[in-house]
Design a protein around this motif. Structure first.
Motif, PDB file in Angstrom:
ATOM      1  N   THR A  15     -25.797   0.699  24.083  1.00 29.99           N
ATOM      2  CA  THR A  15     -25.612  -0.633  23.500  1.00 29.99           C
ATOM      3  C   THR A  15     -24.457  -1.404  24.117  1.00 29.99           C
ATOM      4  O   THR A  15     -24.339  -2.603  23.884  1.00 29.99           O
ATOM      5  N   GLU A  16     -23.597  -0.748  24.883  1.00 30.69           N
ATOM      6  CA  GLU A  16     -22.474  -1.454  25.470  1.00 30.69           C
ATOM      7  C   GLU A  16     -22.083  -0.812  26.799  1.00 30.69           C
ATOM      8  O   GLU A  16     -22.495   0.304  27.113  1.00 30.69           O
ATOM      9  N   ALA A  17     -21.273  -1.542  27.553  1.00 30.46           N
ATOM     10  CA  ALA A  17     -20.815  -1.073  28.857  1.00 30.46           C
ATOM     11  C   ALA A  17     -19.446  -1.688  29.123  1.00 30.46           C
ATOM     12  O   ALA A  17     -18.939  -2.495  28.337  1.00 30.46           O
ATOM     13  N   THR A  18     -18.868  -1.304  30.251  1.00 26.20           N
ATOM     14  CA  THR A  18     -17.584  -1.855  30.674  1.00 26.20           C
ATOM     15  C   THR A  18     -17.794  -2.645  31.953  1.00 26.20           C
ATOM     16  O   THR A  18     -18.489  -2.193  32.862  1.00 26.20           O
ATOM     17  N   LEU A  19     -17.207  -3.847  32.012  1.00 30.27           N
ATOM     18  CA  LEU A  19     -17.316  -4.636  33.237  1.00 30.27           C
ATOM     19  C   LEU A  19     -16.462  -3.982  34.315  1.00 30.27           C
ATOM     20  O   LEU A  19     -15.233  -3.897  34.184  1.00 30.27           O
ATOM     21  N   GLY A  20     -17.114  -3.489  35.362  1.00 28.67           N
ATOM     22  CA  GLY A  20     -16.402  -2.798  36.421  1.00 28.67           C
ATOM     23  C   GLY A  20     -15.722  -3.759  37.381  1.00 28.67           C
ATOM     24  O   GLY A  20     -14.523  -3.673  37.627  1.00 28.67           O
ATOM     25  N   GLU A  21     -16.478  -4.705  37.921  1.00 26.27           N
ATOM     26  CA  GLU A  21     -15.913  -5.674  38.862  1.00 26.27           C
ATOM     27  C   GLU A  21     -16.836  -6.875  38.977  1.00 26.27           C
ATOM     28  O   GLU A  21     -18.037  -6.799  38.730  1.00 26.27           O
ATOM     29  N   TRP A  22     -16.239  -7.993  39.354  1.00 32.23           N
ATOM     30  CA  TRP A  22     -17.018  -9.188  39.663  1.00 32.23           C
ATOM     31  C   TRP A  22     -17.336  -9.192  41.145  1.00 32.23           C
ATOM     32  O   TRP A  22     -16.439  -9.033  41.984  1.00 32.23           O
ATOM     33  N   LEU A  23     -18.598  -9.370  41.477  1.00 32.95           N
ATOM     34  CA  LEU A  23     -19.028  -9.428  42.873  1.00 32.95           C
ATOM     35  C   LEU A  23     -19.059 -10.852  43.395  1.00 32.95           C
ATOM     36  O   LEU A  23     -19.136 -11.063  44.611  1.00 32.95           O
ATOM     37  N   LYS A  24     -19.021 -11.813  42.490  1.00 34.67           N
ATOM     38  CA  LYS A  24     -18.973 -13.223  42.849  1.00 34.67           C
ATOM     39  C   LYS A  24     -17.867 -13.900  42.053  1.00 34.67           C
ATOM     40  O   LYS A  24     -17.667 -13.603  40.868  1.00 34.67           O
ATOM     41  N   GLN A  25     -17.146 -14.784  42.710  1.00 37.26           N
ATOM     42  CA  GLN A  25     -16.054 -15.517  42.086  1.00 37.26           C
ATOM     43  C   GLN A  25     -16.496 -16.949  41.794  1.00 37.26           C
ATOM     44  O   GLN A  25     -17.437 -17.468  42.416  1.00 37.26           O
ATOM     45  N   PRO A  35     -26.856  -9.738  42.998  1.00 38.12           N
ATOM     46  CA  PRO A  35     -25.874  -9.122  42.097  1.00 38.12           C
ATOM     47  C   PRO A  35     -24.593  -9.947  42.030  1.00 38.12           C
ATOM     48  O   PRO A  35     -24.051 -10.352  43.056  1.00 38.12           O
ATOM     49  N   ILE A  36     -24.118 -10.179  40.817  1.00 43.84           N
ATOM     50  CA  ILE A  36     -22.879 -10.950  40.649  1.00 43.84           C
ATOM     51  C   ILE A  36     -21.795 -10.137  39.948  1.00 43.84           C
ATOM     52  O   ILE A  36     -20.624 -10.506  39.967  1.00 43.84           O
ATOM     53  N   ALA A  37     -22.177  -9.026  39.304  1.00 41.75           N
ATOM     54  CA  ALA A  37     -21.197  -8.201  38.601  1.00 41.75           C
ATOM     55  C   ALA A  37     -21.704  -6.774  38.532  1.00 41.75           C
ATOM     56  O   ALA A  37     -22.903  -6.515  38.683  1.00 41.75           O
TER      57      ALA A  37
END
Length: 411
Positions: A15-25, A35-37
């Motif tokens: 049901t949830e996750a952690t934002l690892g990194e942004w691939l687009k700014q 892919p953007i994140a």
């Protein structure tokens, strides 16, 4: 008109996750389905695609934040992103052309925006003192990985000895006062899950490890003799894991309790062998499953493991590929491990640890000879597997590896 980017469905019961990194700014052009994140779940990293083409809008969350399925994490604005690259300089600036050279380090080292680097990469940069702008990324879309930083650090030339007198005063403050730094990095969701499951295994199972060693001469000779023909026919290299997976499947048939697990007050036996193979990934150790490995050929096993390893590095393993498994094989030998006591992967009841191959003196027919030997370790849940069964399993595995013909005639 802005389009919201929502957290996609991540899999059953997740049901949830952690934002690892942004691939687009913000301001970057994006294509539909690009892919953007990257999201980190309990088992794998999942990339979030852009629902439409346009320009990356504002980020609603930051790396390390926990997000729920269906939550809005960013927006995609209409446009092609051109204005973001040709923005006018600030009023009064006399160096309008100056920003152009600043793009060079980013091209050389991939995405070096600190906000876009994963925590493990940032930590590696600090530990090894590597300038990320000088490193070429090998990850998806040229992104930097932890392995890229470590490799760059190992290739750095050794510091030259101080020849000029002026160099001595510069080193004095560090030697006298020292610059001791600490960094707190939040554990990734995957690392938290690994920690929790390993501790649960220790708290729940009656863990015990038994050892044996195996003479790798016959397998090495077979591999040397047939590796070129094998690769030409099957398009994959012949490694050692194919032999061990097949040998383990054969031994599991002889000792079914090693392939079983406890569920409540019942023992669940399996007439198939789904072999979990520990694979190293940038975010930590992941364990994809080779389904029905007992029905596969050595070539099929090698192809499957090779595919798992590649996609683990890219972070594209699927959730379903991590579920299940009746027995695990972990090869610490690739990192140089001589011996270990691996921990089982619940609810499984056993795990086989492989280690490095090294020449050791052994006695054969009354003579001391040198043979390529490997230690084997079987950690198991003593609640379901007796010592006799564990020892018998390792003996069967040893016999199959030392005489690979047994794998062909099922002995």
């Amino acid at each position: 008109m802005a389009t919201e980017v929502l957290v996609p469905v991540l899999g059953e019961s997740i049901t949830e996750a952690t934002l690892g990194e942004w691939l687009k700014q913000p301001g970057d052009p994006v294509k539909a389905d690009e892919p953007i994140a990257s999201l980190e779940t309990d088992k794998v990293s999942v990339e979030v695609p852009s629902p439409v083409a346009g320009v990356m809008g504002a980020h609603a969350v930051q790396p390390g934040d926990t997000v729920s399925v269906g939550a809005m994490i960013a927006t995609i604005d209409a446009g092609d992103g051109a204005p973001a690259k040709t923005a006018a300089p600030e009023a009064g600036s006399t160096t309008a052309a100056a920003p152009a050279p600043a793009a060079a380090p980013q091209e050389a080292g991939g995405n070096v925006d600190a906000a876009a680097l994963s925590p493990s990469v940032r930590r590696a940069i600090l530990e090894h003192g590597v300038d990320p702008a000088t490193v070429k990324g090998s990850g998806k879309d040229g992104r930097l990985t932890k392995e890229d930083i470590v490799a760059a650090a190992s290739n750095k030339p050794a510091a030259a000895p101080a020849a000029a007198p002026a160099a001595a005063p510069a080193a004095a403050p560090v030697a006298a006062g020292g610059e001791r730094r600490e960094e707190r990095v939040k554990m990734t969701r995957l690392r938290q899950t690994i920690a929790r499951r390993l501790k649960e295994a220790q708290d729940t199972a009656a863990l015990l490890t038994t050892f044996n060693d195996v003479d790798m001469t016959a397998v090495i000779e077979a591999r040397t003799k047939y590796k070129d023909l094998f690769e030409k026919k099957h398009g994959v290299r012949l490694g050692f894991m194919g032999f061990f997976v097949k040998a383990a499947c054969m031994a599991l048939k002889d000792i079914p309790s090693v392939n079983a697990y406890i569920e409540g007050d019942e023992i669940v036996y399996h007439d198939y062998a789904d072999i979990s193979v520990a694979v190293s990934a940038p975010q930590g150790l992941v364990v994809p499953v080779i389904r029905s490995a007992d029905q596969m050929s050595v070539a099929q096993v090698e192809k499957t493991i090779g595919d798992f390893g590649k996609r683990a590095k890219e972070g594209t393993l699927k959730m379903d590929e991590m579920k299940g498994g009746t027995f695990t094989i972990s090869n610490g030998g690739v990192f140089g491990s001589l011996m270990s006591t691996p921990i089982i992967n619940p609810p499984q009841s056993a795990v086989l640890g492989l280690h490095r191959i090294e020449d050791r003196p052994v006695v054969r027919n009354g003579q001391v000879v040198v043979r390529p030997m490997m230690y084997l370790a079987l950690s198991y849940d003593h609640r379901i597997i007796d010592g006799r069964e564990a020892v018998t399993f390792l003996a069967a595995l040893k016999n199959a590896i030392e005489d690979p013909t047994r794998l062909l005639i099922d002995l």
